[in-house]
Design an enzyme around this catalytic site. Structure first.
Site, PDB file in Angstrom:
ATOM      1  N   HIS A 168     -36.473   2.635   5.989  1.00  8.03           N
ATOM      2  CA  HIS A 168     -36.206   1.224   5.737  1.00  8.03           C
ATOM      3  C   HIS A 168     -36.048   1.041   4.227  1.00  8.03           C
ATOM      4  CE1 HIS A 168     -38.124   0.505   9.862  1.00  8.03           C
ATOM      5  NE2 HIS A 168     -36.803   0.428   9.955  1.00  8.03           N
ATOM      6  N   ARG A 226     -33.404  -4.116   4.770  1.00 10.56           N
ATOM      7  CA  ARG A 226     -34.150  -3.139   5.570  1.00 10.56           C
ATOM      8  C   ARG A 226     -33.262  -2.057   6.203  1.00 10.56           C
ATOM      9  NH1 ARG A 226     -38.615  -2.994   9.563  1.00 10.56           N
ATOM     10  NH2 ARG A 226     -37.891  -2.348  11.596  1.00 10.56           N
ATOM     11  N   GLU A 375     -47.787   3.835   7.693  1.00 11.19           N
ATOM     12  CA  GLU A 375     -47.432   2.583   7.018  1.00 11.19           C
ATOM     13  C   GLU A 375     -48.345   2.507   5.805  1.00 11.19           C
ATOM     14  OE1 GLU A 375     -45.082   0.430   7.832  1.00 11.19           O
ATOM     15  OE2 GLU A 375     -44.631   0.836   9.940  1.00 11.19           O
TER      16      GLU A 375
HETATM   17 ZN   LIG Z   1     -40.368   0.773   7.862  1.00 14.59          ZN
END
Ligand SMILES: [Zn+2]
Ligand SMILES: *[C@@H]1O[C@H](CO)[C@@H](O)[C@H](O)[C@H]1NC(C)=O
Length: 409
Positions: A168, A226, A375
């Site tokens: 992303h 993104r 993340e």
């Molecule tokens: Zn991501």
């Protein structure tokens, strides 16, 4: 959604031969909106938002909102302010620095050209146990560029560890983190016994920026972009979500959008993004040679370690317990460095449903023993625009987590 309007304006400008103006986020706010799972409100919210920062989340949604839409969002549902002024927050990111060729690389953000130079220079220092690799080509013709690292036994002789970053576009901290892994593996190989044992155990395939077009677009035009930069004939909106396009359970309902204007647009057909074609070929090639022991897809933000499955919240991987075991230890290793707390679990039941995701693909089709999504920092205060003074703390703590996984895997 508002970004559709912005995109079509930019499109019109481009047709007129004008250079698209960089999106100015001064005065924009990030709001956390509590939707209580009400999906009708989500649609209305998407129309008012310039960007949805955590698309897929049904409980609360973080959105970037233009000043003139803040009241309307508040009227829609209870919202708290996460970022008062996105423009000011982006300035805290620190701007770009010139390429310096040392560990100061991890103290600032850089241009795409400098990222390529960093990899080339790193590889040039270790020609006997590394090589520049490629994994296909982006929509706009950029090569997905990475580095392969090996130890005793020679190139390609050990099970693969595959690491992808910056899937992303707006998740800038992720390419820095993936580069830090390559940097540590090569620069510490001859002096650090742990690093040596890991490099001798695996063949590393490391691609810091798998979405180069999107990344360049975040630098030139819209910092909060993104997706990739692929068009579709039915819409003015641009971009497929590379992490919803992988050809495994791409068709399953609920975990991606069929709307080209959505942040999670899945594409017209499974694996129809050029970036995904290249990455799929890479996974297949590694599967067919020595097999994949560990796949890591590095994202931000939220501080999670997630594993399959994304497409079904009730399904568990065959080796779910082992996945949990490695993730538990990695989260402890991260916390020991800096106190940063991670949440761990199977991705659908822990975060939200995703279809056509990388880790479902590598787990099932790629036959990878372990597949994780990280993340990284933070939990929303800065979100994607993590200040430059947090790059080094983030890459160091994440390295500790990944070393722990590599030892266990
Ligand atoms: Zn991501
Ligand atoms: C999957 O990986 C395992 C090792 O983890 C290996 O024994 C098996 O042969 C692989 N299967 C396929 C279809 O590649």
């Amino acid at each position: 959604m508002k970004s559709a309007l912005v995109s079509s304006l930019l499109f019109a400008l481009a047709l007129a031969g004008a250079v698209p103006k960089k999106v100015d986020y001064n005065g924009f706010k990030v709001l956390r909106v509590n939707l209580n799972e009400k999906l009708d409100k989500l649609e209305a919210l998407e129309k008012l938002a310039t960007h949805v920062l955590n698309p897929g989340k049904a409980s609360f949604v973080d959105v970037v909102v233009a000043p003139e839409n803040v009241d309307a969002v508040n009227a829609l549902s209870a919202a708290t302010v996460i970022t008062e002024d996105v423009g000011a927050a982006l300035k805290e990111e620190g701007g770009f620095s010139a390429y310096a060729g040392s560990e100061t690389w991890f103290t600032a953000y850089h241009s795409y050209a400098d990222h390529l130079q960093f990899l080339r220079d790193l590889q040039a220092g270790y020609t006997s146990n590394s090589a520049i690799i490629t994994a296909g080509t982006s929509v706009e013709g950029r090569t997905l560029t990475g580095i392969q690292i090996w130890g005793t036994g020679g190139r390609g002789s050990k099970p693969a560890v595959l690491i992808h970053g910056n899937v992303h576009a707006r998740e800038w901290i992720t390419s820095k983190t993936v580069e830090y892994i390559a940097w540590q593996l090569l620069t510490k190989y001859s002096t650090d016994a742990t690093v040596k044992s890991l490099v001798d155990k695996f063949d590393f395939y490391i691609v810091p920026i798998v979405n180069p077009d999107g990344f360049v677009y975040t630098q030139r035009t819209d910092r909060l972009w993104r997706k990739n930069r692929q068009t579709v004939s039915s819409s003015r909106c641009v971009g497929r979500d590379i992490n919803r396009n992988w050809p495994y359970k791409w068709d399953a309902p609920g975990g991606a959008s069929t709307d080209p204007c959505s942040e999670t647009y899945k594409g017209v057909a499974a694996g129809d993004a050029p970036e995904n074609k290249g990455l799929v070929a890479q996974v297949q090639q590694l599967k067919a040679s020595r097999g994949i022991r560990l796949y890591l897809d590095i994202h931000s933000y939220g501080q999670y370690i997630l594993w399959p499955y994304g497409y079904d919240c009730n399904l568990r991987a065959e080796n779910d317990a082992q996945h949990r075991n490695l993730a538990t230890r990695a989260a402890s290793a991260i916390r020991a460095v800096s106190g940063t707390a991670y949440t761990i679990g199977p991705s659908c039941s822990t975060l939200y449903a995703t279809t056509g995701s990388s880790t479902d693909y590598t787990d099932v089709t790629g036959n990878s023993t372990y597949s994780y999504t990280y993340e990284l920092r933070d939990t929303g205060k800065y979100g994607f625009s993590l200040p430059a003074n947090q790059i080094q703390p983030t890459v160091r703590e994440t390295w500790a987590g990944i070393v722990s996984m590599l030892k266990d895997a």
